[in-house]
Write a protein that holds these residues in place. Structure first.
Motif, PDB file in Angstrom:
ATOM      1  N   ASN A   1      16.414  75.117  30.135  1.00 39.35           N
ATOM      2  CA  ASN A   1      15.332  75.829  29.185  1.00 39.35           C
ATOM      3  C   ASN A   1      14.139  74.897  29.439  1.00 39.35           C
ATOM      4  O   ASN A   1      13.015  75.459  29.279  1.00 39.35           O
ATOM      5  CB  ASN A   1      15.927  75.464  27.605  1.00 39.35           C
TER       6      ASN A   1
ATOM      7  N   SER B   1      12.458  76.116  32.643  1.00 44.88           N
ATOM      8  CA  SER B   1      11.842  77.485  32.365  1.00 44.88           C
ATOM      9  C   SER B   1      10.843  77.560  31.405  1.00 44.88           C
ATOM     10  O   SER B   1       9.966  78.594  31.353  1.00 44.88           O
ATOM     11  CB  SER B   1      12.933  78.285  32.185  1.00 44.88           C
TER      12      SER B   1
ATOM     13  N   ALA C   1      11.703  77.590  28.128  1.00 44.26           N
ATOM     14  CA  ALA C   1      12.088  78.043  26.570  1.00 44.26           C
ATOM     15  C   ALA C   1      12.103  76.941  25.425  1.00 44.26           C
ATOM     16  O   ALA C   1      12.014  77.321  24.559  1.00 44.26           O
ATOM     17  CB  ALA C   1      13.555  78.718  27.003  1.00 44.26           C
TER      18      ALA C   1
ATOM     19  N   ALA D   1       6.197  79.585  28.936  1.00 46.02           N
ATOM     20  CA  ALA D   1       7.256  80.020  29.766  1.00 46.02           C
ATOM     21  C   ALA D   1       6.814  81.125  30.671  1.00 46.02           C
ATOM     22  O   ALA D   1       6.990  81.212  31.996  1.00 46.02           O
ATOM     23  CB  ALA D   1       8.517  80.406  29.108  1.00 46.02           C
ATOM     24  N   TYR D   2       5.954  81.955  30.109  1.00 50.40           N
ATOM     25  CA  TYR D   2       5.601  83.204  31.224  1.00 50.40           C
ATOM     26  C   TYR D   2       4.641  82.714  32.151  1.00 50.40           C
ATOM     27  O   TYR D   2       4.553  83.249  33.347  1.00 50.40           O
ATOM     28  CB  TYR D   2       4.915  84.233  30.279  1.00 50.40           C
TER      29      TYR D   2
ATOM     30  N   THR E   1       7.036  81.528  34.961  1.00 53.66           N
ATOM     31  CA  THR E   1       7.593  82.524  35.615  1.00 53.66           C
ATOM     32  C   THR E   1       6.649  83.126  36.801  1.00 53.66           C
ATOM     33  O   THR E   1       6.996  83.139  37.833  1.00 53.66           O
ATOM     34  CB  THR E   1       8.030  83.724  34.747  1.00 53.66           C
ATOM     35  N   ARG E   2       5.477  82.966  36.284  1.00 52.99           N
ATOM     36  CA  ARG E   2       4.406  83.660  37.102  1.00 52.99           C
ATOM     37  C   ARG E   2       4.260  82.581  38.301  1.00 52.99           C
ATOM     38  O   ARG E   2       3.706  83.053  39.482  1.00 52.99           O
ATOM     39  CB  ARG E   2       2.988  83.702  36.388  1.00 52.99           C
TER      40      ARG E   2
ATOM     41  N   ARG F   1      14.828  82.721  35.880  1.00 54.64           N
ATOM     42  CA  ARG F   1      16.332  82.306  35.191  1.00 54.64           C
ATOM     43  C   ARG F   1      16.937  83.482  34.923  1.00 54.64           C
ATOM     44  O   ARG F   1      16.507  84.300  34.646  1.00 54.64           O
ATOM     45  CB  ARG F   1      16.197  81.305  34.311  1.00 54.64           C
TER      46      ARG F   1
ATOM     47  N   PHE G   1      20.089  84.085  32.058  1.00 50.23           N
ATOM     48  CA  PHE G   1      20.800  83.418  30.737  1.00 50.23           C
ATOM     49  C   PHE G   1      22.114  83.389  31.088  1.00 50.23           C
ATOM     50  O   PHE G   1      22.814  84.314  31.307  1.00 50.23           O
ATOM     51  CB  PHE G   1      20.159  84.230  29.463  1.00 50.23           C
TER      52      PHE G   1
ATOM     53  N   ARG H   1      20.792  88.485  28.293  1.00 55.96           N
ATOM     54  CA  ARG H   1      19.843  88.753  27.278  1.00 55.96           C
ATOM     55  C   ARG H   1      19.326  90.047  27.646  1.00 55.96           C
ATOM     56  O   ARG H   1      17.985  90.065  28.270  1.00 55.96           O
ATOM     57  CB  ARG H   1      18.927  87.715  27.017  1.00 55.96           C
TER      58      ARG H   1
ATOM     59  N   PRO I   1       9.536  92.321  34.676  1.00 55.09           N
ATOM     60  CA  PRO I   1       8.894  91.428  35.434  1.00 55.09           C
ATOM     61  C   PRO I   1       7.956  91.909  36.735  1.00 55.09           C
ATOM     62  O   PRO I   1       7.029  91.205  36.971  1.00 55.09           O
ATOM     63  CB  PRO I   1      10.253  90.625  36.062  1.00 55.09           C
TER      64      PRO I   1
ATOM     65  N   ARG J   1      17.021  91.078  37.353  1.00 53.76           N
ATOM     66  CA  ARG J   1      15.776  90.954  36.467  1.00 53.76           C
ATOM     67  C   ARG J   1      15.063  89.659  36.952  1.00 53.76           C
ATOM     68  O   ARG J   1      13.651  89.669  36.959  1.00 53.76           O
ATOM     69  CB  ARG J   1      16.107  90.955  35.111  1.00 53.76           C
TER      70      ARG J   1
END
Ligand SMILES: Nc1ncnc2c1ncn2[C@@H]1O[C@H](COP(=O)(O)OP(=O)(O)O)[C@@H](O)[C@H]1O
Ligand SMILES: [Mg+2]
Lengths: 252, 319
Positions: free
Chosen positions: A59, A62, A64, A84-85, A88-89, A94, A96, A100, A114, A165
């Motif tokens: 967490n 990433s 979170a 977090a976003y 990711t970019r 990750r 979960f 989710r 994504p 995903r």
């Protein structure tokens, strides 16, 4: 295959470098000065008993959760203050531990999120994101479920969709949080196969797993967490033989 | 229920043309007086759905935005007698800014806490207006209608056509959001905000955008109230029934498709008007409440959801 051994000190710039990361929940210290470095292209295993802080560490990486102290560097850049976003970019994806899914969407649409928000967010031409999502689903043999609402999937399908995903974000580092929990032997082999294949394409993988056999087969290097602290690090064989690990797991 | 771009715009043009034809041919002004309210609720319900339906953030503060829109219009009339079009544009700008500000303060809260915060905003704004003498305070303010513009023969008819245009704009915006990447991001937020963020969705930015757009449309819908009633008072402009109706209509119509709030508003709005005329306006709230409970329990996907189910059943039989 030769035994891989990475020495943190001599590693030429690691992809992910975590320095004395601390995370508290109220008065409870879930992560206590964790140091970690993962090399580009590595298959890295993270083990530890229940409640040892593995998911909390993920967490923090990433985004979170925000870590209280220490630094998290990805590809040489400090990311611990980024939302977090943004991480990711930059290439951190990750799955979960408890899947989710976006339940109002089909499996394919889950992957479009994504693809649209990360992989193709700057594309001026309209890329065929559906075809791309389909390709990813084919690569993990989930294509026949593309049009299925994601709230109608079986456990193994859900786990695979979580991975798909994450893959759709075109990550450089993929963190898989207990993607094999509750799966049968064959299903575990299937998920392991997917992760091996991803790694061959150059994606660095951190695998968190409770199933020892799977981590040991997969990882080039393993770190064991216990009560928020790293208690040992090494190749799978040395880890299994380690007395501290045995004590943490078996209470012996 | 997919409409392509042309179909939607042709449909909108037809609706607008019908509204104009009705205004030109029907003599009884009362119909327009009632229809205006129904169309106004199409705007409010559509606006509510952008944040409440797509992103799942239940806003109880529609009346705050609506009331602000009405009072922006009052202010502009009293200050410099700006025309209706500019009143609406100004109200939309202020409503958008207010939505952004309220979003910044409250969108970090989730679920019921966000909803409670939006109620608080309504109370704060109403209290502020009650204590503001320039716009009449608690007793309200009388507005003189300017002469009606050509080619209309009555002010109410003009307001009705104006509301239809606003509704088309609101629905077009909602439809664009729904079918674009923004809508996908908002749906991801509603389904699982943490997973959305971890798959690259800038959740706070998208929620702020949705809240600002939604707020702008709600305030725009409130702006013509001053002219419509020739009188504005805080108790009616900030009336909680706007919040309740704007929430009930999309839920009854169905929140997942832009047509849902439109159907819900036309249906519930018309029922409300009929009940007001035939029985009493007090009964309105009861009607809304009962319908809301029936739908939440019996058809949580609303009327749109019932249609989709029906279509699937027919399809299933054919195969
Ligand atoms: N959001 C949270 N709030 C409070 N305590 C938490 C939270 N998340 C995790 N913890 C606690 O932190 C510890 C580590 O949890 P976790 O990282 O999930 O362990 P693991 O994944 O290794 O099983 C546990 O004791 C857990 O109860
Ligand atoms: Mg865990």
């Amino acid at each position: 295959m030769t035994e891989w051994s990475f020495d943190v000190q001599t590693m030429t710039e690691p992809l992910l470098k975590i320095t004395s990361v601390t995370k508290r929940f109220g008065g409870f210290t879930a992560l206590d000065g964790v140091n970690l470095a993962v090399a580009q292209g590595e298959r890295f295993g993270l083990i530890g008993p229940n409640g040892s802080g593995k998911t909390t560490l993920i967490n923090c990486i990433s985004g979170a959760l925000r870590n209280e102290g220490g630094s998290i560097q990805f590809s040489g850049e400090e990311v611990s203050k980024l939302p977090a976003y943004q991480r990711t970019r930059r290439g951190i994806a990750r799955s979960f531990q408890i899947p989710r899914p976006f339940t109002s969407m089909t499996v394919l649409e889950n992957l479009l999120v994504p693809l649209e928000f990360v992989a193709h967010r700057n594309s001026l031409l309209r890329p065929d994101t559906r075809a791309e999502a389909m390709e990813i689903l084919q690569s993990i043999s989930l294509a026949d479920k593309a049009g299925t609402p994601s709230n109608q999937l079986s456990q193994v399908e859900l786990r695979k969709m979580e991975l798909a995903r994450a893959m759709a974000a075109r990550p450089r580092l993929l963190i898989s949080d207990e993607a094999m929990a509750g799966l049968s032997g064959n299903e575990i082999d299937e998920v392991l196969g997917i992760l091996f294949k991803l790694n061959e394409t150059g994606i660095t993988i951190i695998m968190i797993e409770h199933i020892m056999q799977a981590v040991m087969r997969f990882s080039q290097r393993v770190v064991c967490l216990d009560a928020g602290k790293i208690i040992c690090e090494g190749t799978p064989t040395t880890i299994v033989a380690n007395a501290d690990v045995q004590r943490a797991y078996l209470g012996a | 229920m997919k409409t392509n771009g042309y179909g939607f715009w042709i449909g909108s043009a037809v609706v607008l043309a019908l509204a104009c034809i009705a205004a030109a041919t029907i003599k009884n002004e009362y119909y327009f007086f009632a229809a205006y309210i129904v169309v106004q609720f199409v705007v409010l319900a559509t606006a509510w759905n952008i944040l409440g339906g797509y992103a799942g953030y239940v806003n109880f503060g529609t009346s705050a935005f609506f009331g602000v829109g009405a009072y922006i219009a009052v202010m502009l009339i009293k200050w410099m007698n700006l025309p209706l079009g500019l009143q609406i544009v100004a109200a939309a700008c202020v409503g958008g800014a207010l939505g952004f500000a309220v979003g910044l303060l409250t969108l970090r809260l989730r679920g019921i806490f966000f909803s409670i915060a939006t109620v608080a905003v309504t109370i704060i704004l109403e209290t502020a207006v009650i204590n503001w003498r320039f716009v009449g305070g608690a007793t309200g303010v009388q507005i003189l209608r300017p002469p009606v513009m050509e080619p209309f023969d009555s002010y109410t008819k003009m307001l009705f056509v104006c509301a239809v245009i606003l509704a088309i704009i609101a629905v077009a915006i909602a439809r664009y959001i729904e079918t674009s990447w923004i809508g996908r991001g908002l749906r991801a937020i509603r389904d699982n905000e943490e997973a959305a963020e971890c798959t690259g969705v800038p959740t706070l930015k998208l929620k702020l955008a949705a809240c600002a757009i939604s707020g702008a449309l709600m305030s725009a819908a409130g702006a013509p109230l001053a002219m419509y009633q020739s009188f504005v008072e805080p108790a009616s402009a900030f009336n909680l029934t706007y919040s309740v109706s704007a929430l009930a209509m999309p839920i009854i119509g169905g929140t997942s498709h832009w047509i849902g709030p439109v159907i819900g508003a036309l249906l519930l709005g018309t029922v409300q008007q009929v009940v007001t005329v035939t029985i009493s306006s007090e009964l309105n709230v009861l009607v809304v409440g009962v319908l809301l409970v029936v739908f939440v329990v019996g058809a949580p996907q609303g009327i749109v959801g019932l249609f989709v189910k029906l279509r699937e059943k027919i399809k299933g039989k054919n195969i």
